[in-house]
Design a protein around this motif. Structure first.
Motif, short mmCIF file in Angstrom:
data_model
loop_
_atom_site.label_atom_id
_atom_site.label_comp_id
_atom_site.label_asym_id
_atom_site.label_seq_id
_atom_site.Cartn_x
_atom_site.Cartn_y
_atom_site.Cartn_z
N CYS A 130 -31.37 6.27 -37.85
CA CYS A 130 -30.03 6.84 -38.00
C CYS A 130 -29.11 6.25 -39.07
O CYS A 130 -28.25 6.98 -39.55
N CYS A 168 -26.85 1.31 -33.15
CA CYS A 168 -27.99 1.12 -34.04
C CYS A 168 -27.71 1.48 -35.50
O CYS A 168 -28.64 1.64 -36.27
N HIS A 169 -26.41 1.60 -35.88
CA HIS A 169 -26.10 1.91 -37.27
C HIS A 169 -24.65 1.52 -37.54
O HIS A 169 -23.86 1.38 -36.61
ZN LIG Z 1 -27.76 4.82 -34.60
#
Ligand SMILES: [Zn+2]
Ligand SMILES: Nc1nc2c(ncn2[C@@H]2O[C@H](COP(=O)(O)OP(=O)(O)OP(=O)(O)O)[C@@H](O)[C@H]2O)c(=O)[nH]1
Ligand SMILES: Nc1nc2c(ncn2[C@@H]2O[C@H](COP(=O)(O)OP(=O)(O)OP(=O)(O)O)[C@@H](O)[C@H]2O)c(=O)[nH]1
Ligand SMILES: [Mg+2]
Ligand SMILES: [Mg+2]
Ligand SMILES: [Zn+2]
Lengths: 204, 204
Positions: B116, B84-85
């Motif tokens: 995040c 997610c990043h």
């Molecule tokens: Zn993440």
């Protein structure tokens, strides 16, 4: 991977507990600002007579919990401390606070994030993805995991359709290719359009 | 915690490499659909003459990379596989593809997520948070980490202000309490309003 299997075990424990109480549990997942809290507010106002409770997940504040408590809804706030999703342990602990209110329907508003919340089973009956028309048409293809696991897709803010590039039919066709079982509920909490179909789906 | 310190080391290495090339590096963070790709498109069209390149982070597809490549912008696509990043290692590897184009400005479009990505230094000069007026006024307080670390806040889709509950002045006051150094750029890529101030900020 070990984290997910531990979570699976706790989710199944939650599911047994919720089933034993005859509770309908809906996990709402969507981007920040997609309209999750607004949907719970509008649902609570129209479901009068049925006992509703909410577990509210937020990274650092209790703002959404306070919004819902102001309407008299029993809410257990889970401040995740920056963790970007709710997990089954957090939900288990939070439900202990709500059990004495004997709810019939439990909404779990997950942390605003279209990615990892969809990977964590919480013990819910129904994962519902919330997608606003202002986010663009390409989100189901770009963030497919949530749409694959969901049973319902709530398309919010349809009152803004005249002002944005979003074709309801085209998006519906796209998501049904990702998940043919998905039930789709276009609605607006501002105008009330589409809410009755969503309330019917929540069931007796 | 060990993950973040390894990331810090790689971020510093990236920063040295970028400085040695005289490159200006902007990391764009924001929710899914906040308008990150649209902002890069509008910026590229008006910065003609300066060499731009983009590292594009997406969970499962290359859709945004293809959108930008269609405009002739050199793009390195990073498909994070559901992570997610973006992190500094991914950015380091991706920039090897772009170095031969000798860019003067590098945009890094992070994965759509207001949580995040703000924790992972990529070696950028500038973290810019992208917030659309359609997400609601409460996002800076609810997801403060990104607003704390950012140097710029781009408020997108201001052409939709007449139709949503979003008071620019109230939100500006709120974010300046969270981060007094923050430069704020309200704009619309549809009308072009506010874009020239953003282009000036990107500098000579
Ligand atoms: Zn993440
Ligand atoms: N026009 C319009 N605006 C809506 C609708 N539903 C929600 N909004 C607006 O969208 C913004 C975000 O709504 P929220 O309900 O706070 O969204 P959320 O998904 O709970 O946000 P987070 O909990 O922060 O992830 C607010 O400004 C709402 O007024 C709708 O049906 N129509
Ligand atoms: N009205 C209006 N719509 C905009 C503006 N900027 C972007 N949009 C729309 O917002 C939607 C999302 O834009 P994107 O640029 O794809 O957003 P993004 O942040 O790159 O999305 P992800 O990469 O998926 O996280 C699209 O439908 C755009 O047309 C704007 O200034 N005004
Ligand atoms: Mg909310
Ligand atoms: Mg994009
Ligand atoms: Zn997470």
């Amino acid at each position: 991977k070990a984290i997910l299997s531990e979570n699976e075990r706790l989710a199944q424990r939650n599911r047994k507990w919720f089933k034993s109480l005859g509770l309908r549990v809906i996990n709402l997942v969507g981007s920040p600002g997609s309209g999750k809290t607004s949907l719970i507010e509008a649902t609570a106002q129209r479901l009068s007579g049925r006992r509703l409770a909410v577990i509210e997940g937020d990274p650092e504040t209790r703002r959404d919990a306070e919004r819902l408590q102001a309407l008299g809804i029993p809410v257990a706030a889970v401040t995740t401390g920056g963790v970007c999703h709710l997990d089954a342990r957090m939900v288990h602990r939070a439900f202990h606070e709500l059990e004495p209110t004997h709810p019939e329907i439990l909404f779990i508003e997950n942390v605003g994030n279209l990615l990892c919340p969809a990977d964590f089973d919480l013990g819910e009956d129904l994962l519902a993805v919330v997608l606003s028309v202002t986010e663009g048409e390409d989100k189901p293809e770009k963030y497919p995991q949530a749409f694959r696991r969901a049973k319902a897709l709530v398309i919010t803010k349809i009152d803004l359709l005249p002002y944005v590039d979003f074709d309801l039919e085209r998006v519906a066709n796209t998501v049904l290719k990702i998940n043919p079982e998905l039930r789709i509920f276009p609605l607006s909490v501002k105008t009330g359009e589409g809410l009755s179909a969503w309330l019917e789906f929540l069931g007796p």
